[in-house]
Design an enzyme around this catalytic site. Structure first.
Site, mmCIF file in Angstrom:
data_model
loop_
_atom_site.group_PDB
_atom_site.id
_atom_site.type_symbol
_atom_site.label_atom_id
_atom_site.label_comp_id
_atom_site.label_asym_id
_atom_site.label_seq_id
_atom_site.Cartn_x
_atom_site.Cartn_y
_atom_site.Cartn_z
ATOM 1 N N ILE A 182 -83.916 -30.059 -52.055
ATOM 2 C CA ILE A 182 -83.318 -30.496 -53.316
ATOM 3 C C ILE A 182 -82.089 -31.312 -52.912
ATOM 4 O O ILE A 182 -81.337 -30.918 -52.013
ATOM 5 C CB ILE A 182 -82.947 -29.295 -54.218
ATOM 6 C CG1 ILE A 182 -82.300 -29.747 -55.532
ATOM 7 C CG2 ILE A 182 -82.045 -28.287 -53.519
ATOM 8 C CD1 ILE A 182 -82.080 -28.602 -56.548
ATOM 9 N N SER A 183 -81.884 -32.464 -53.534
ATOM 10 C CA SER A 183 -80.754 -33.325 -53.163
ATOM 11 C C SER A 183 -79.424 -32.677 -53.569
ATOM 12 O O SER A 183 -79.392 -31.800 -54.423
ATOM 13 C CB SER A 183 -80.863 -34.674 -53.865
ATOM 14 O OG SER A 183 -82.111 -35.253 -53.639
ATOM 15 N N GLN A 184 -78.327 -33.173 -52.960
ATOM 16 C CA GLN A 184 -77.027 -32.617 -53.354
ATOM 17 C C GLN A 184 -76.629 -33.185 -54.719
ATOM 18 O O GLN A 184 -76.912 -34.352 -55.012
ATOM 19 C CB GLN A 184 -75.947 -32.864 -52.305
ATOM 20 C CG GLN A 184 -75.382 -34.229 -52.240
ATOM 21 C CD GLN A 184 -75.864 -34.921 -50.981
ATOM 22 O OE1 GLN A 184 -77.024 -34.833 -50.621
ATOM 23 N NE2 GLN A 184 -74.976 -35.612 -50.329
#
Ligand code: SAH
Length: 196
Positions: free
Chosen positions: A41-43
């Site tokens: 999951i991206s930041q």
């Protein structure tokens, strides 16, 4: 769209919903986290920035390549008319679909498959966002961006990429702007790094 509006939605949307039990307690950290199947999951700060650069509005149809956890999808669906999102890992797509349904979204169309070719059936799109890194931008996808549209995509080597903002003016002339360096998981498929 302004940044303050985005922060309001960021505060409302619980990121931990999009993360499995193993890493849930780390969900408030501004970092990418594993979501299984070798993906992340991206930041949050990057999700916010990419959404801001895309400038979605309620007249937009958005193509998203790489549904992943569905966290970025929620931001897009909140601001756009409809999101068409493609994910190649069936389990990730199914989990994201369930989460986004629970959140009440009814303007997202999901597809399990190779997004490196875009989604011809629903093209052209006013906005396109790619959340996996390719060595180059596939023409197939460029052609599916509507005149006057915007696209955001990480492009470059497997380790580090340039986050590119691509714009098409009303006549179809293409502009590129390098925003920053990013580190995304690799895009697979026909126009990706590996053809699986
Ligand atoms: N925005 C997502 C990022 C997920 S990581 C999030 O915040 O959760 C990128 C995702 O792209 C991965 O789930 C990976 O499986 C997917 N992906 C990679 N290549 C793809 C392709 N060719 N078509 C569709 N999805 C792809």
């Amino acid at each position: 769209m302004n940044r303050n509006g985005l922060y309001d939605y960021f505060r409302k949307l619980d990121r931990s919903i999009f993360i499995g039990n193993e890493f849930k307690d780390m969900s408030s950290i501004d970092a990418p986290l594993p979501i299984g199947y070798g993906q992340t999951i991206s930041q949050p700060s990057l999700v916010l920035e990419m959404t801001y650069l895309l400038q979605p509005d309620k007249k937009c149809k958005i193509l998203e390549i790489g549904t992943g956890s569905g966290y970025q999808t929620a931001f897009l669906a909140h601001y756009a008319a409809r999101v068409y999102t493609i994910e190649k890992v069936p389990e990730l797509s199914a989990t994201a679909k369930e989460r986004l349904k629970v959140l009440g979204f009814d303007n997202i169309t999901f597809k399990i498959g190779d997004g490196s070719e875009g989604w011809k059936e629903y093209a052209p799109f006013e906005r396109i966002i790619i959340t996996a890194a390719a060595g180059m931008l596939p023409d197939e996808i460029m052609n599916q961006l509507k005149n006057g549209g915007r696209m955001i995509a990480p492009v470059g080597g497997k380790g580090l990429q340039d986050l590119l903002l691509i714009t098409k003016d009303k006549k179809g002339s293409i502009g590129f702007k390098t925003i920053t360096k990013v580190r995304f998981v690799e895009m697979k498929g026909k126009y990706g790094w590996t053809k699986e």
